[in-house]
Design a protein around this motif. Structure first.
Motif, mmCIF file in Angstrom:
data_model
loop_
_atom_site.group_PDB
_atom_site.id
_atom_site.type_symbol
_atom_site.label_atom_id
_atom_site.label_comp_id
_atom_site.label_asym_id
_atom_site.label_seq_id
_atom_site.Cartn_x
_atom_site.Cartn_y
_atom_site.Cartn_z
ATOM 1 N N LYS A 127 0.852 -1.188 0.000
ATOM 2 C CA LYS A 127 0.000 0.000 0.000
ATOM 3 C C LYS A 127 0.887 1.236 0.000
ATOM 4 O O LYS A 127 1.766 1.384 0.841
ATOM 5 N N ASN A 139 -12.317 1.300 -2.342
ATOM 6 C CA ASN A 139 -13.179 2.473 -2.160
ATOM 7 C C ASN A 139 -14.557 2.235 -2.759
ATOM 8 O O ASN A 139 -14.771 1.305 -3.528
ATOM 9 N N PHE A 143 -7.898 1.126 -5.053
ATOM 10 C CA PHE A 143 -7.688 2.271 -4.148
ATOM 11 C C PHE A 143 -8.612 2.175 -2.953
ATOM 12 O O PHE A 143 -9.747 1.711 -3.056
ATOM 13 N N THR A 144 -8.113 2.627 -1.806
ATOM 14 C CA THR A 144 -8.911 2.691 -0.583
ATOM 15 C C THR A 144 -9.528 4.074 -0.483
ATOM 16 O O THR A 144 -9.229 4.970 -1.270
ATOM 17 N N GLU A 145 -10.382 4.291 0.523
ATOM 18 C CA GLU A 145 -10.976 5.609 0.746
ATOM 19 C C GLU A 145 -9.933 6.566 1.250
ATOM 20 O O GLU A 145 -9.004 6.233 1.904
ATOM 21 N N TYR A 189 -7.217 -4.436 2.676
ATOM 22 C CA TYR A 189 -7.862 -3.123 2.743
ATOM 23 C C TYR A 189 -9.131 -3.144 1.916
ATOM 24 O O TYR A 189 -9.206 -3.805 0.886
ATOM 25 N N LYS A 193 -3.153 5.741 -0.965
ATOM 26 C CA LYS A 193 -4.441 5.037 -1.064
ATOM 27 C C LYS A 193 -4.417 3.907 -2.086
ATOM 28 O O LYS A 193 -5.397 3.195 -2.252
ATOM 29 N N GLN A 194 -3.295 3.739 -2.782
ATOM 30 C CA GLN A 194 -3.191 2.695 -3.802
ATOM 31 C C GLN A 194 -2.706 1.389 -3.190
ATOM 32 O O GLN A 194 -1.698 1.352 -2.498
#
Length: 95
Positions: free
Chosen positions: A2, A35, A93-95, A32, A5-6
């Motif tokens: 990570k 998003n 991607f995560t939030e 994770y 956010k990637q």
């Protein structure tokens, strides 16, 4: 891995035995949550799982990789037996 956010996840298994397994090919337990607005995807190399072109998809809000038939967009069904191989790297991607 990570970075910001990637998230990039690489999964490899070879010689897997799917005897007795049913349903669709799904890899669970990503570290994770993806998003909520954009999913992730990646290439898949596989052998013994139907012989069709495949791709991996991380759905929005999900923590699993669904494996799809790249030609029909249908979920890839498990093909029971020994000696299965699957390698994939997906980016999301995560939030």
């Amino acid at each position: 891995m990570k970075v910001g956010k990637q998230v990039t996840a690489t999964i490899q298994f070879s010689g897997a035995d799917t005897t007795g397994a049913t349903g669709n090919v799904v890899i669970t337990g990503l570290p994770y949550v993806c998003n909520a607005s954009v999913g992730g995807s990646g290439a898949v190399m596989q052998a013994g799982l139907g012989g069709v072109p495949t791709l991996g998809n991380v759905g929005t809000g999900g923590t699993s990789i669904q494996i799809y038939n790249a030609t029909t967009s249908a979920n890839l069904a498990v093909v029971a037996g020994a000696g299965k191989l699957l390698w994939t790297t997906v980016t999301y991607f995560t939030e």
